[in-house]
Motif scaffolding. Structure first.
Motif, PDB file in Angstrom:
ATOM      1  N   PHE A 158     -41.386  -1.274 -11.628  1.00 11.86           N
ATOM      2  CA  PHE A 158     -40.204  -0.164 -10.953  1.00 11.86           C
ATOM      3  C   PHE A 158     -39.743  -0.921  -9.715  1.00 11.86           C
ATOM      4  O   PHE A 158     -38.343  -0.813  -9.764  1.00 11.86           O
ATOM      5  N   CYS A 159     -40.405  -1.883  -9.089  1.00 11.15           N
ATOM      6  CA  CYS A 159     -39.617  -2.552  -7.780  1.00 11.15           C
ATOM      7  C   CYS A 159     -38.448  -3.456  -8.423  1.00 11.15           C
ATOM      8  O   CYS A 159     -37.514  -3.324  -7.741  1.00 11.15           O
ATOM      9  N   GLN A 160     -38.667  -4.117  -9.482  1.00 14.63           N
ATOM     10  CA  GLN A 160     -37.658  -4.974 -10.043  1.00 14.63           C
ATOM     11  C   GLN A 160     -36.480  -4.193 -10.353  1.00 14.63           C
ATOM     12  O   GLN A 160     -35.322  -4.584 -10.148  1.00 14.63           O
ATOM     13  N   LYS A 161     -36.747  -2.958 -11.080  1.00 10.60           N
ATOM     14  CA  LYS A 161     -35.793  -2.336 -11.594  1.00 10.60           C
ATOM     15  C   LYS A 161     -34.891  -1.701 -10.466  1.00 10.60           C
ATOM     16  O   LYS A 161     -33.556  -1.532 -10.198  1.00 10.60           O
ATOM     17  N   LEU A 162     -35.640  -1.235  -9.203  1.00 16.97           N
ATOM     18  CA  LEU A 162     -35.037  -0.643  -8.103  1.00 16.97           C
ATOM     19  C   LEU A 162     -34.046  -1.712  -7.631  1.00 16.97           C
ATOM     20  O   LEU A 162     -32.974  -1.664  -6.902  1.00 16.97           O
TER      21      LEU A 162
END
Length: 764
Positions: free
Chosen positions: A496-500
């Motif tokens: 999720f962090c990478q997507k954000l």
């Protein structure tokens, strides 16, 4: 060794063939046994000249021949020897072997090797797979599995470090073609028992103990993961209620401990989590636990409960632990604490079926949650016991792998305790404790447990305010006009962090700091760099999940940001997620965004960007007002501006009873403000344009009147918050912005001379 070696191996092979194709007692010239004897007699005097590999290979072949010869003799005469006598003979030999290993533990390697030779034979694997059926095969299987299991048990009892070492891996058992065939055949054999109602025998117990003792060695677990034992064991755990009733309490206990051993290794726990193990074992508990407890005595009840919950603790995800109530597992926690105390008292650091490090490992999983931590350390003398052992094992933590792991667990537990403010004074007053922690915080080692200890030690010192950060610039090349963002997240939420980050990179023209872009692995070891990033950023984005709230490293980041009054924007996922109490207390009513709720991800992202850009507006406003102030100071020809500055000085700066407003406020009396100055004031107090447009003040008098009315009445204060939320929108206007609004209005009123404050009160 001379060329006779090859002759000897050929003689062994010829004798083995003769053994199974003809009678050993058949007279033949020359008899293969005589030939082999004569060759060995010649070799006996020069055996020491052989290389180690040559010696091992010859001993292995001779041992295999000895076993085959012994089995062949029993099979040949089994028709004339009663079954009970054959079993008694094998049991007698087994007991003699066990006693020999107890007296001389150096024999354990020999007898384990001896047993493995038979277990890997084709005749045994064929029997395990159901291809042959002979009562002697069952007896031999039980005989050799029992000897092998006992050899490993004695070996690990001498030095438990064998079981826990992550670096010094024993090599007395290795995965090769023959052992792979054996492990696969064992799965078939046990599946026939569990799923196809094969009659329970002593051999099933021996095989499970053999598996259990081997998987108790950390370095061997990957072999069993490769052979898909995690999936197999979970299939056994998923037996229906009817099927499970056939399984004895003892067998379930062995299965739970086998699962526990697999879960102790990172490969094992990763595989088990992919297979959704936690749901399966909870279903097993619901189906079978009450029945098992009804047929056992008190100690058996404790054993099965502790076995289940130690597995449960290792596999437990933070969101599952958060749902657990103390009342549900209070009894088990008491059992674990009771046995922890007893294990610490024991010379071999064991009690029941477990070593102290396994009890401590279970406790470290529970103490990540504050409610479980406080329950555990509130038990009588538990805190004092943990502190005593912490001081004891710090002295010689490097002496054995076991001591290092025990010490690492104790550091983890005290790191959790250090987050509790009510224990700060007590911990800080213990000079020896602080001295050890400070020493470990400077430790240089590549050992994974030493690294964990160092990380925990730094965390303890930071939580107790005993560590100072030397804040240096991160990158001098960064444009100071840009808003700096730091992303704080749990590494389990990396996806999720990478997507954000990808979305922010596309839509935000500022500096974004995230550990996996700026640091080297392992990221959490560079706490100083992370602390610097938080200190120098403008906004901290926090990806708040169950993983985040259960992470001590993330909790430390939140505390660091809070202590430095950083603007924090929590980011939630899912409409029902609610963070832990400690997080809400630290972050207060900060404006948060929530993905996965009613709004689309695009809408949520736009709201997040608006919140980030609010900081950018404040920066711009600060710069504009600073620039304006400089121009006013430099310009002396403008009489009107000089008058305004004089008025500002007399009305605002000379008031001894009022706090001085920030230098960035418009340099004119509040009553003379227009909507432009009011908008600037809103930006300086980190208030949104939505709030400014909703209230729509056109001059300073309106703002002051509103301030006097609102600040002077708690009734108005409460009612107005609800009114503004309804007007603006509950998903946009939160308590933290209202708190900043009230704070700004209060300071605005206090900046007025006392006489003017009274006049405004009279007007109201």
């Amino acid at each position: 060794m001379d060329a006779n070696t090859d002759d000897i191996h050929r003689s062994i092979q010829r004798l083995g063939t003769f053994l199974f194709q003809e009678s050993i007692s058949k007279e033949t010239e020359p008899h293969p046994l005589f030939i082999l004897r004569d060759q060995l007699q010649v070799l006996d005097d020069t055996f020491h000249l052989a290389t180690l590999d040559e010696q091992h290979k010859l001993v292995y072949d001779l041992s295999r021949l000895k076993i085959e010869y012994f089995i062949h003799l029993l099979q040949q005469y089994s028709s004339t020897i009663p079954f009970s006598l054959v079993k008694a003979l094998l049991d007698t030999i087994r007991f003699q072997v066990n006693m020999s290993m107890n007296v001389n533990p150096l024999l354990t390697d020999h007898y384990f090797h001896f047993s493995t030779i038979y277990l890997t034979t084709n005749s045994n694997t064929n029997y395990l797979e159901g291809k042959t059926a002979n009562y002697l095969n069952e007896l031999f299987l039980n005989f050799f599995a029992s000897i092998g299991s006992r050899a490993v048990h004695i070996k690990t009892n001498i030095s438990y470090s064998i079981c826990v070492s992550h670096t010094n891996i024993s090599n007395f058992f290795e995965l090769n073609a023959s052992t792979e065939s054996l492990l696969q055949a064992i799965i078939t054999y046990l599946n026939n028992f569990f799923f196809h109602n094969h009659q329970q025998s002593e051999c099933h117990t021996s095989i499970l103990k053999w598996l259990l003792n081997l998987t108790n060695i950390y370095g061997f677990v990957p072999y069993f993961v490769k052979m898909e034992y995690p999936n197999t064991v979970l299939q056994w755990m998923a037996l229906s209620n009817d099927q499970g009733e056939r399984i004895s309490l003892n067998h379930w206990f062995l299965i739970l401990n086998l699962l526990h051993n697999l879960a102790r290794h990172r490969m094992g726990v990763k595989t088990l989590n992919k297979l959704k193990a936690i749901a399966i074992i909870k279903q097993w508990k619901d189906q079978h636990m009450s029945r098992l407890l009804s047929i056992g005595d008190d100690e058996n009840d404790k054993d099965i409960l502790i076995a289940y919950h130690l597995v449960y603790a290792i596999l437990l995800e933070p969101k599952e632990l958060k749902k657990e109530e103390i009342s549900n597992i209070q009894t088990v926690l008491d059992y674990i604490l009771e046995r922890t105390v007893q294990a610490f008292k024991s010379p071999d650091l064991c009690f029941g079926s477990y070593n102290i490090c396994e009890y401590l490992n279970g406790l470290t999983k529970f103490v990540v949650n504050d409610k479980f931590l406080l329950y555990i350390i509130s038990r009588e003398k538990i805190f004092d016991l943990l502190m005593d052992k912490f001081l004891l094992f710090n002295v010689n933590y490097q002496s054995t792998d076991l001591n290092t792991i025990i010490c690492s667990s104790l550091y983890t537990i005290f790191w959790s305790i250090s987050f509790q403010s009510e224990y700060h004074s007590k911990l800080k007053s213990m000079e020896e404790f602080i001295a050890h922690v400070e020493q470990i915080s400077k430790l240089e080692s590549n050992d994974e447990h030493a690294i964990m200890m160092k990380r925990a030690a730094k965390g303890i010192l930071y939580n107790l305010d005993l560590i100072q950060m030397d804040i240096q610039p991160i990158e001098e090349s960064i444009n100071e006009n840009q808003v700096k963002i730091m992303i704080s997240y749990a590494h389990k939420d990396m996806t999720f962090c990478q997507k954000l980050l990808d979305q922010l990179t596309e839509q935000f023209d500022g500096d974004i700091w995230v550990d996996f872009k700026r640091l080297s692995l392992p990221y959490e070891d560079d706490w100083e760099e992370i602390a610097i990033a938080i200190t120098q950023c403008d906004v901290v984005l926090m990806i708040v999940t169950e993983n985040y709230c259960s992470s001590k490293s993330c909790r430390r980041e939140v505390i660091h940001a809070d202590k430095r009054n950083k603007r924090m924007i929590p980011i939630y996922q899912g409409k029902d997620y609610k963070p832990d109490d400690w997080f809400e207390i630290r972050v207060g009513s900060a404006v948060r965004v929530r993905f996965g709720d009613k709004k689309s991800d695009e809408e949520v992202m736009n709201n997040l960007l608006k919140l980030i850009h609010a900081q950018e507006k404040v920066r711009q406003s600060n710069q504009e007002n600073d620039s304006c102030r400089e121009r006013q100071i430099e310009t002396t020809v403008n009489t009107e501006k000089q008058t305004i500055l004089k008025s500002l000085s007399s009305h605002h700066l000379n008031s001894m009873n009022a706090p001085i407003l920030s230098h960035v406020l418009p340099p004119i009396p509040v009553e003379q403000w227009t909507s432009d100055e009011i908008k600037c004031w809103f930006q300086l107090n980190l208030l949104s344009d939505v709030l400014f447009n909703t209230l729509n003040f056109t001059d300073g008098c309106q703002l002051l009147t509103y301030a006097q009315l609102l600040i002077g009445s708690s009734l108005y204060t409460n009612d107005e918050y609800e009114s503004l939320r309804n007007r603006i929108g509950k998903d946009v206007f939160y308590l933290d912005e209202y708190a900043r609004f009230l704070s700004g209005l209060t300071k605005l009123i206090q900046s007025l001379p006392v006489k003017k404050r009274s006049n405004f009160c009279i007007i109201i």
